[in-house]
Write an enzyme that holds these catalytic residues in place. Structure first.
Site, PDB file in Angstrom:
ATOM      1  N   GLY A 126       6.150   2.260  -8.579  1.00 54.28           N
ATOM      2  CA  GLY A 126       7.417   2.583  -9.223  1.00 54.28           C
ATOM      3  C   GLY A 126       8.396   1.551  -8.716  1.00 54.28           C
ATOM      4  N   LYS A 143      -6.282  -2.058  -1.747  1.00 52.10           N
ATOM      5  CA  LYS A 143      -5.400  -1.409  -0.767  1.00 52.10           C
ATOM      6  C   LYS A 143      -6.188  -0.917   0.439  1.00 52.10           C
ATOM      7  CE  LYS A 143      -2.134  -0.104  -4.386  1.00 52.10           C
ATOM      8  NZ  LYS A 143      -1.887   0.920  -5.435  1.00 52.10           N
ATOM      9  N   VAL A 155       0.843  -1.197   0.000  1.00 55.67           N
ATOM     10  CA  VAL A 155       0.000   0.000   0.000  1.00 55.67           C
ATOM     11  C   VAL A 155       0.875   1.243   0.000  1.00 55.67           C
ATOM     12  CG1 VAL A 155      -1.800   1.298   1.198  1.00 55.67           C
ATOM     13  CG2 VAL A 155      -1.750  -1.197   1.369  1.00 55.67           C
TER      14      VAL A 155
END
Lengths: 404, 404
Positions: free
Chosen positions: B285, B188, B115
């Site tokens: 990312g 999440k 998360v």
């Protein structure tokens, strides 16, 4: 089983901690299996430290200032007791001595509340970023000065007037000099720099400038240039060394600290691996600081959980209150607004604001509603969509308001 | 001493973790006294899980998806190995089974990267807020949708164009459906709600709406009303129950999440004791997620430090580069700007922008400089202050620019 806390100091934060502890002791016991209890309170006028230490597993130091806080903390650590403190002065000036004493005794010294109130700067640098090579920390770490600068920006008030407001509202003390001259922020940045970069940094190593000479004109320029004027603490790697300073600075509007207003604190941590993270929240304040202290106490009682405890049963609710925005295209004729309003009223939906705009033969009705049960609003929107003068299905988006 | 990591998966995040581990293994060893090393890598096409498990102290699961991730994690935990995962799918759908297996085996299961990327949501809820009674969590937990909405707001682009931009720039996948329809955020929020409130919340319990139907007109209204349109995950106590949902919402401009733009993630946690804290940073990312995974690995290797290690020596630098803003009142006559510019140029100070305004006989010169060593700028400002046509001491304030 009891876990005995010796509380040093019973001022604003001490009293708030005392109250929070009584409120939360049961919940803490349920989580960690031990009940935290005060074994005694020492203030300047009552209590005996040696006796209190003897009867405590952990010392909570909330006296502030250098002495006797330093002496008490050292004595506690050397006696093999854990210690939790919110004292930025003693950590920024005698940190190495205290860290060393805790290391030698193999006990914990925790101090989340010393920097950023409830904003978990210390824990995040220590734990989350243990793997990161931190390059730079920028912080708004003094709530008083951020409140004053925010007021000057918001209302155009002069420095003196904004300071007087801050004092009236309890955001600045009667003698605000260590806040406004940057020394308080410098102490906090010394502590942060020690943790982020591993080098001994004392308050004396941190050059600081305050906000006393900031003028309304500076603020005005900032606004014109799309900048925000903040008192910034910065700690960064420079070549093979370290620069730690506090100064007023213009921040570009997109900087994560630029939008941090009022008495809030915030810290941005930059590292190649993570880019940056920003943590923000209310700065000082008795209950907030007390909450950070209690978090430290719990962490000292047992290693922090890595897993959630077995799940408890809580019903999942799907019909909750929300505020709504609605826009709908309607024929531009008399009585339209009245009919829409009647349907909303019958469902108990209260309108906060409404704008009607003509678009040739049609009109657009834009409304924002006060919070209402979603089922009621959905019912109203469904009925509105079926009115003969309605030219499109209502567009509905929830609205989240500031809650504090 | 070695600490052996079995790596499952070698996609974007797996490869980034592999690289980060090689880069940071030495620093980790210096801090925790053990060297983390890969004992092997399992991908869909190579490696034997049972063999890898045998040779590992901890399993790093970065395969994603439900199976075989769930099977591997359960097998690792039941074999008494710690596990670290970034897998929101498996945690939001089989969390209870996994938490239970870890509890029974007495091993750690860490999942900070599941998360908010590197934003330490999990740790802060688990540890900092262990003492707090959390009332509500609001989150921007999907970077793709936040990027799209930010682009629509910034450039006026349509949803389709902004999505295409996001795909071109790598912020959205070729098949973005689970991001844009809100399902990723719902997974999440299920994990966050489980931790914040202690109740079992599965992805199936979380109603979600996405951003596919958001129009440029909605964004335009938001702007006019001073609101920001965001895809918000919300989890809150309602009466004696819990509401967990994902939906597009207008946020008032002062809401801490309103200023979170681009692919960033942020979470605001509200509790009476702390008011609220907000954590923000880059969302997904590869390198960021890998950094969160490595933080978890380190925490599993040893209990997190509560104290800074003995201080290292780093020189404290006081003369560093800063950008500056300067304004100075001057006589309004020819050649003034040229002389000021010459002094700046001789000291190596480069001017980024300049505005000169007439004020009767006088003029005001406002300049913003590119970063330069402070000693050089101070020297220039001192010389400028002594020019005969200068009517006031230059006012100087540092400027902090966005660095990433």
């Amino acid at each position: 089983m009891r876990f005995r806390l010796g509380l040093l100091g019973h001022g604003t934060v001490g009293a708030a901690f005392h109250e929070l502890l009584e409120d939360r002791a049961e919940a803490v016991e349920a989580t960690v299996g031990m009940r935290p209890e005060l074994s005694g309170v020492l203030t300047r006028s009552r209590g005996d430290f040696a006796d209190l230490l003897e009867r405590s597993d952990l010392i909570v130091e909330l006296i502030g200032g250098l002495e006797p806080a330093r002496e008490y903390l050292l004595a506690a650590l050397r006696a093999g007791k854990h210690a939790v403190t919110a004292n930025k002065q003693v950590l920024s000036q005698h940190g190495e001595e205290l860290y060393e004493a805790a290391r030698e005794a193999g006990v914990q010294l925790r101090f989340e509340a010393a920097v950023g109130g409830v904003v978990p700067v210390i824990r995040v640098i220590h734990e989350t970023l243990a793997a990161a090579h931190i390059e730079r920390v920028h912080g708004i770490v003094n709530g008083t000065t951020n409140f004053i600068l925010s007021e000057m920006t918001r209302t155009g008030a002069s420095y003196d007037d904004a300071l007087a407001d801050a004092q009236r509202l309890g955001y600045a003390e009667a003698d605000p000099s260590e806040d406004v001259n940057g020394r308080d922020a410098a102490a906090k940045m010394a502590i942060v720099a020690r943790l982020a970069f591993g080098a001994a940094v004392s308050l004396d190593d941190v050059p600081y400038e305050g906000i006393e000479r900031v003028t309304g004109e500076d603020i005005e320029y900032a606004r014109e240039l799309g900048l925000a004027l903040k008192l910034v603490g910065s700690a960064e790697r420079v070549g093979g060394g370290l620069a730690v300073r506090v100064y007023p600075a213009f921040l570009y509007g997109e900087h994560p600290l630029a939008a941090v207003n009022g008495s809030f604190n915030a810290v941005t941590i930059e590292s190649p691996a993570i880019t940056e993270i920003t943590l923000s929240g209310p700065g000082a304040g008795g209950p907030q600081t007390a909450s950070a202290v209690l978090g430290d106490v719990i962490s000292a009682m047992i290693p922090p959980a890595t897993l959630p405890p077995p799940a408890i049963a809580l019903p999942l609710v799907t019909d909750v209150e929300s505020a709504f925005y609605m826009h709908v295209e309607v024929a531009d004729r008399p009585g339209v607004l009245a009919q829409v309003a009647e349907i909303l009223g019958l469902q108990g939906v209260s309108v906060k604001s409404v704008v009607q705009r003509g678009l040739g033969d049609n009109a657009r009705l834009v409304m924002v509603m006060h919070p209402v049960l979603e089922s009621r609003f959905d019912a109203a929107a469904g009925l509105i969509g079926r009115l003969d003068f309605v030219r499109s299905q209502p567009r509905v988006i929830r609205v989240i308001e500031e809650t504090f």
